[in-house]
Design a protein around this motif. Structure first.
Motif, PDB file in Angstrom:
ATOM      1  N   VAL A  73       0.853  -1.200   0.000  1.00  0.00           N
ATOM      2  CA  VAL A  73       0.000   0.000   0.000  1.00  0.00           C
ATOM      3  C   VAL A  73       0.881   1.240   0.000  1.00  0.00           C
ATOM      4  N   THR A  74       1.886   1.244   0.870  1.00  0.00           N
ATOM      5  CA  THR A  74       2.787   2.384   0.957  1.00  0.00           C
ATOM      6  C   THR A  74       3.702   2.464  -0.255  1.00  0.00           C
ATOM      7  N   GLU A  75       4.095   1.324  -0.801  1.00  0.00           N
ATOM      8  CA  GLU A  75       4.913   1.350  -2.020  1.00  0.00           C
ATOM      9  C   GLU A  75       4.187   2.106  -3.136  1.00  0.00           C
ATOM     10  N   THR A  76       2.896   1.827  -3.305  1.00  0.00           N
ATOM     11  CA  THR A  76       2.119   2.481  -4.361  1.00  0.00           C
ATOM     12  C   THR A  76       2.107   3.991  -4.167  1.00  0.00           C
ATOM     13  N   GLN A  77       1.956   4.443  -2.925  1.00  0.00           N
ATOM     14  CA  GLN A  77       1.948   5.885  -2.654  1.00  0.00           C
ATOM     15  C   GLN A  77       3.338   6.478  -2.812  1.00  0.00           C
ATOM     16  N   LEU A  78       4.345   5.725  -2.417  1.00  0.00           N
ATOM     17  CA  LEU A  78       5.723   6.213  -2.465  1.00  0.00           C
ATOM     18  C   LEU A  78       6.159   6.531  -3.885  1.00  0.00           C
ATOM     19  N   VAL A  79       5.895   5.620  -4.829  1.00  0.00           N
ATOM     20  CA  VAL A  79       6.432   5.788  -6.181  1.00  0.00           C
ATOM     21  C   VAL A  79       5.679   6.839  -6.989  1.00  0.00           C
ATOM     22  N   ARG A  80       4.654   7.459  -6.404  1.00  0.00           N
ATOM     23  CA  ARG A  80       4.026   8.595  -7.084  1.00  0.00           C
ATOM     24  C   ARG A  80       4.984   9.776  -7.154  1.00  0.00           C
ATOM     25  N   LYS A  81       5.983   9.798  -6.269  1.00  0.00           N
ATOM     26  CA  LYS A  81       7.002  10.839  -6.311  1.00  0.00           C
ATOM     27  C   LYS A  81       8.031  10.426  -7.345  1.00  0.00           C
ATOM     28  N   ARG A  82       7.961  11.023  -8.521  1.00  0.00           N
ATOM     29  CA  ARG A  82       8.783  10.552  -9.620  1.00  0.00           C
ATOM     30  C   ARG A  82      10.205  11.101  -9.582  1.00  0.00           C
ATOM     31  N   LEU A  83      10.450  12.209  -8.878  1.00  0.00           N
ATOM     32  CA  LEU A  83      11.800  12.741  -8.801  1.00  0.00           C
ATOM     33  C   LEU A  83      12.576  11.982  -7.738  1.00  0.00           C
ATOM     34  N   ALA A  84      12.741  10.700  -7.968  1.00  0.00           N
ATOM     35  CA  ALA A  84      13.417   9.811  -7.030  1.00  0.00           C
ATOM     36  C   ALA A  84      13.835   8.560  -7.779  1.00  0.00           C
ATOM     37  N   SER A  85      14.726   7.807  -7.157  1.00  0.00           N
ATOM     38  CA  SER A  85      15.157   6.526  -7.715  1.00  0.00           C
ATOM     39  C   SER A  85      14.744   5.419  -6.753  1.00  0.00           C
ATOM     40  N   TYR A  86      14.219   4.324  -7.307  1.00  0.00           N
ATOM     41  CA  TYR A  86      13.754   3.214  -6.485  1.00  0.00           C
ATOM     42  C   TYR A  86      14.336   1.907  -6.997  1.00  0.00           C
ATOM     43  N   LEU A  87      14.840   1.098  -6.081  1.00  0.00           N
ATOM     44  CA  LEU A  87      15.233  -0.257  -6.399  1.00  0.00           C
ATOM     45  C   LEU A  87      14.493  -1.146  -5.408  1.00  0.00           C
ATOM     46  N   ILE A  88      13.452  -1.826  -5.891  1.00  0.00           N
ATOM     47  CA  ILE A  88      12.546  -2.585  -5.029  1.00  0.00           C
ATOM     48  C   ILE A  88      12.854  -4.076  -5.136  1.00  0.00           C
ATOM     49  N   LYS A  89      12.956  -4.714  -3.983  1.00  0.00           N
ATOM     50  CA  LYS A  89      13.284  -6.147  -3.963  1.00  0.00           C
ATOM     51  C   LYS A  89      12.273  -6.923  -4.808  1.00  0.00           C
ATOM     52  N   SER A  90      12.775  -7.789  -5.647  1.00  0.00           N
ATOM     53  CA  SER A  90      11.941  -8.485  -6.616  1.00  0.00           C
ATOM     54  C   SER A  90      10.919  -9.401  -5.955  1.00  0.00           C
TER      55      SER A  90
END
Length: 264
Positions: A76-93
């Protein structure tokens, strides 16, 4: 059994950032006529950083980058987090084939885990199931799918949003200030607000000059821009944008009129 965790207990580590601050160097480079080597050799200036923050010209803040490691948060929080596009994310597969070794971890509010409701099963029988029961049934179904040889990338479609995600997040100081303004607010969903405040506390310790005035919009602006949507706990305690503008008008301090700009 499921690996059960509750919201509010997520872990955040600052992996990189802070120490040497580059915002003052970037700002000095724009205005100074000195040689680049001289600018780079200049001692750190807190005053320049304070002036940048006070002026609102935040481009120089983009040269200070912060890297976080997080775990114990839900999808749930991941979905809200990645709305911030000026960032880099590496999410465990969640797709990699681990031959059944993947932990079936869920993160949810305790109240949702314990709440029981009557349900009708496909065969017509009645039962009372809690959120915890639903997660455990999904785990059993998932394990049976693994045993039957179904690929994990297909089985994960039925995983709940409570599934835990782990990630590395990179944001520059400008993006972080914008993100804190929204996600530290009491109107933010409680789990992502928990994440934002833990990140902010780490940033304040690592780079106090950059984040001294960081926080929700009301802290950064001095008023709440939510107006009618202001959180109930803030009403009467924090001035809204409309109330702030009304106060300025009352004291005769109007914003510049359009015709004054058209004279130029």
């Amino acid at each position: 059994m499921i690996d059960e965790k509750f919201t509010g207990n997520g872990k955040v580590l600052l992996l990189a950032g802070g120490g040497k601050i580059y915002t003052d160097l970037a700002a000095r480079f724009v205005r100074s006529e000195r040689a680049l080597e001289d600018i780079a050799a200049s001692p750190y200036s807190r005053r320049i950083v304070e002036n940048i923050l006070a002026s609102g010209h935040r481009a120089a803040l983009e040269f200070d980058f912060f890297l976080f490691g997080i775990e114990g948060y839900s999808r749930v929080t991941e979905t809200q987090l990645v709305r911030k596009r000026l960032a880099s994310y590496l999410i465990k597969s969640g797709r990699a084939e681990l031959n059944g070794k993947r932990r079936f971890s869920v993160v949810y509010p305790r109240e949702a885990a314990e709440f029981q409701a009557p349900v009708t099963l496909p065969d017509g029988r009645e039962a009372r199931l809690s959120g915890r029961d639903l997660a455990e049934l999904t785990r059993q179904w998932y394990d049976a799918g693994l045993s039957a040889g179904l690929p994990e990338e297909d089985l994960r479609y039925l995983k709940p949003q409570a599934t835990e995600f782990k990630a590395i997040i990179g944001m520059n100081a400008h993006a972080l200030l914008d993100w804190f303004a929204i996600r530290c607010c009491r109107n933010a969903q409680h789990e992502i607000r928990d994440l934002a405040w833990k990140m902010l506390r780490l940033c304040r310790r690592a780079a106090p000059d950059l984040f001294a005035g960081a926080g929700p919009n009301c802290v950064q602006l001095g008023y709440c821009p939510e107006n009618a949507l202001q959180n109930a706990r803030c009403k009467g305690r924090i001035m809204t944008k409309d109330e702030a503008l009304a106060l300025l008008r009352e004291h005769g301090r109007h914003s510049p009129r359009r015709e004054e700009f058209e004279k130029e």
